[in-house]
Design a protein around this motif. Structure first.
Motif, PDB file in Angstrom:
ATOM      1  N   UNK A 173       0.833  -1.207   0.000  1.00  0.00           N
ATOM      2  CA  UNK A 173       0.000   0.000   0.000  1.00  0.00           C
ATOM      3  C   UNK A 173       0.865   1.254   0.000  1.00  0.00           C
ATOM      4  N   UNK A 174       1.880   1.285   0.847  1.00  0.00           N
ATOM      5  CA  UNK A 174       2.814   2.415   0.819  1.00  0.00           C
ATOM      6  C   UNK A 174       3.454   2.540  -0.555  1.00  0.00           C
ATOM      7  N   UNK A 175       3.863   1.414  -1.108  1.00  0.00           N
ATOM      8  CA  UNK A 175       4.525   1.419  -2.410  1.00  0.00           C
ATOM      9  C   UNK A 175       3.608   1.989  -3.482  1.00  0.00           C
ATOM     10  N   UNK A 176       2.362   1.540  -3.502  1.00  0.00           N
ATOM     11  CA  UNK A 176       1.402   2.042  -4.484  1.00  0.00           C
ATOM     12  C   UNK A 176       1.137   3.531  -4.293  1.00  0.00           C
ATOM     13  N   UNK A 177       1.012   3.947  -3.050  1.00  0.00           N
ATOM     14  CA  UNK A 177       0.760   5.354  -2.767  1.00  0.00           C
ATOM     15  C   UNK A 177       1.939   6.220  -3.207  1.00  0.00           C
ATOM     16  N   UNK A 178       3.164   5.732  -3.020  1.00  0.00           N
ATOM     17  CA  UNK A 178       4.353   6.441  -3.485  1.00  0.00           C
ATOM     18  C   UNK A 178       4.318   6.643  -4.994  1.00  0.00           C
ATOM     19  N   UNK A 179       3.957   5.590  -5.726  1.00  0.00           N
ATOM     20  CA  UNK A 179       3.910   5.672  -7.185  1.00  0.00           C
ATOM     21  C   UNK A 179       2.839   6.660  -7.630  1.00  0.00           C
ATOM     22  N   UNK A 180       1.667   6.590  -7.008  1.00  0.00           N
ATOM     23  CA  UNK A 180       0.589   7.522  -7.355  1.00  0.00           C
ATOM     24  C   UNK A 180       0.980   8.957  -7.026  1.00  0.00           C
ATOM     25  N   UNK A 181       1.700   9.142  -5.929  1.00  0.00           N
ATOM     26  CA  UNK A 181       2.150  10.483  -5.556  1.00  0.00           C
ATOM     27  C   UNK A 181       3.185  10.987  -6.552  1.00  0.00           C
ATOM     28  N   UNK A 182       4.080  10.092  -6.993  1.00  0.00           N
ATOM     29  CA  UNK A 182       5.057  10.475  -8.021  1.00  0.00           C
ATOM     30  C   UNK A 182       4.321  10.947  -9.264  1.00  0.00           C
ATOM     31  N   UNK A 183       3.311  10.207  -9.692  1.00  0.00           N
ATOM     32  CA  UNK A 183       2.553  10.573 -10.887  1.00  0.00           C
ATOM     33  C   UNK A 183       1.878  11.939 -10.713  1.00  0.00           C
ATOM     34  N   UNK A 184       1.318  12.182  -9.542  1.00  0.00           N
ATOM     35  CA  UNK A 184       0.657  13.461  -9.300  1.00  0.00           C
ATOM     36  C   UNK A 184       1.637  14.613  -9.478  1.00  0.00           C
ATOM     37  N   UNK A 185       2.844  14.450  -8.944  1.00  0.00           N
ATOM     38  CA  UNK A 185       3.847  15.493  -9.066  1.00  0.00           C
ATOM     39  C   UNK A 185       4.388  15.577 -10.490  1.00  0.00           C
ATOM     40  N   UNK A 193       2.143  21.580   0.677  1.00  0.00           N
ATOM     41  CA  UNK A 193       2.759  21.200   1.946  1.00  0.00           C
ATOM     42  C   UNK A 193       3.992  20.347   1.668  1.00  0.00           C
ATOM     43  N   UNK A 194       5.193  20.836   1.973  1.00  0.00           N
ATOM     44  CA  UNK A 194       6.414  20.079   1.682  1.00  0.00           C
ATOM     45  C   UNK A 194       6.421  18.680   2.278  1.00  0.00           C
ATOM     46  N   UNK A 195       5.822  18.506   3.446  1.00  0.00           N
ATOM     47  CA  UNK A 195       5.847  17.195   4.100  1.00  0.00           C
ATOM     48  C   UNK A 195       4.966  16.159   3.406  1.00  0.00           C
ATOM     49  N   UNK A 196       4.156  16.603   2.445  1.00  0.00           N
ATOM     50  CA  UNK A 196       3.295  15.680   1.704  1.00  0.00           C
ATOM     51  C   UNK A 196       3.806  15.456   0.284  1.00  0.00           C
ATOM     52  N   UNK A 197       5.047  15.857   0.030  1.00  0.00           N
ATOM     53  CA  UNK A 197       5.674  15.616  -1.260  1.00  0.00           C
ATOM     54  C   UNK A 197       6.530  14.366  -1.183  1.00  0.00           C
ATOM     55  N   UNK A 198       6.663  13.675  -2.312  1.00  0.00           N
ATOM     56  CA  UNK A 198       7.323  12.389  -2.317  1.00  0.00           C
ATOM     57  C   UNK A 198       8.778  12.473  -1.868  1.00  0.00           C
ATOM     58  N   UNK A 199       9.482  13.503  -2.297  1.00  0.00           N
ATOM     59  CA  UNK A 199      10.878  13.632  -1.910  1.00  0.00           C
ATOM     60  C   UNK A 199      11.049  13.655  -0.398  1.00  0.00           C
ATOM     61  N   UNK A 200      10.198  14.414   0.272  1.00  0.00           N
ATOM     62  CA  UNK A 200      10.276  14.474   1.733  1.00  0.00           C
ATOM     63  C   UNK A 200       9.877  13.138   2.343  1.00  0.00           C
ATOM     64  N   UNK A 201       8.801  12.542   1.839  1.00  0.00           N
ATOM     65  CA  UNK A 201       8.312  11.274   2.392  1.00  0.00           C
ATOM     66  C   UNK A 201       9.395  10.204   2.313  1.00  0.00           C
ATOM     67  N   UNK A 202       9.998  10.049   1.125  1.00  0.00           N
ATOM     68  CA  UNK A 202      11.041   9.034   0.964  1.00  0.00           C
ATOM     69  C   UNK A 202      12.259   9.337   1.825  1.00  0.00           C
TER      70      UNK A 202
END
Length: 218
Positions: A173-185, A193-202
């Motif tokens: 689920x985390x993995x899928x959410x990361x991919x979807x977040x990458x696509x959004x960006x 919100x910087x803390x909700x961006x993939x770079x910060x999350x990873x």
């Protein structure tokens, strides 16, 4: 009609405790149920559902795909797409984008052979390797992962990243959410919100994991 063509059995979906930034909880539930039937043995699957596993060749066919277009044509992906909550009122271009996002997710998630719920990818890659005392993925390679510029490059680098951790030990689920977040960006929809961006999350997950065993004087 064969078993593989039957609609999903009526069953309580698995609970999804993971944080979600870019996919819905119902999508996460459908993904986990799909992965379980695609990957787990009949014995292991009994802990989650009475439904039988799908033929092993279905997962193998998806894993052999090198492109998004090829993956879209697989039986495994057709199952996932059918199980995802319908969004009938979406404009066509949004539906096309969603199709690409979930195909990328399928290509990467199908690589996992064992899951560890709640374990983010970054934390999994940052865990200490017992033999060397270093993280499973070096900081340099981790930075390269974060700079993937195309969907194909993202899939390729994520597959390699999962190989480093023996394709186990992280949350699908985390993995899928990361991919979807990458696509959004990738489509220009980065969160304010910087803390909700993939770079910060990873980075937060990865360096949070390495901080547990690295010394200040390294």
């Amino acid at each position: 009609m064969s078993e593989t063509e039957l609609a999903p059995a009526a069953e309580a979906p698995p609970r999804v405790p993971e944080r979600l930034y870019a996919i819905e909880r119902r999508e996460a539930d459908a993904l986990r149920r799909w992965w379980q039937r695609l990957t787990l043995s009949a014995e292991a699957l009994k802990a989650h559902t009475d439904a039988p596993p799908w033929p092993k060749g279905m997962r193998a066919a998806l894993r052999r795909c090198d492109t998004i277009e090829a993956a879209m044509l697989t039986e495994a992906f057709r199952h996932l797409w059918r199980w995802l909550p319908a969004q009938d009122e979406q404009p066509e271009h949004q539906r096309d984008q969603r199709l690409q996002v979930w195909t990328c997710i399928a290509l990467v998630v199908a690589e996992l052979r064992e899951e560890q719920p709640r374990m983010p990818l970054g934390a999994g890659l940052g865990r200490q390797k017992r033999e060397t005392g270093k993280p499973y993925m070096s900081e340099l390679r981790f930075q390269q992962l974060m700079t993937a510029g195309t969907p194909e490059e993202l899939v390729q680098r994520l597959r390699r990243a999962l190989a480093l951790i023996d394709k186990r030990g992280v949350s699908i689920v985390h993995l899928a959410d990361n991919i979807a977040l990458w696509w959004r960006e990738y489509q220009g929809g980065a969160s304010p919100q910087p803390t909700r961006r993939l770079g910060f999350v990873w980075a937060n997950d990865y360096f949070g994991a390495t901080a547990g065993y690295r010394q200040d004087n390294e």
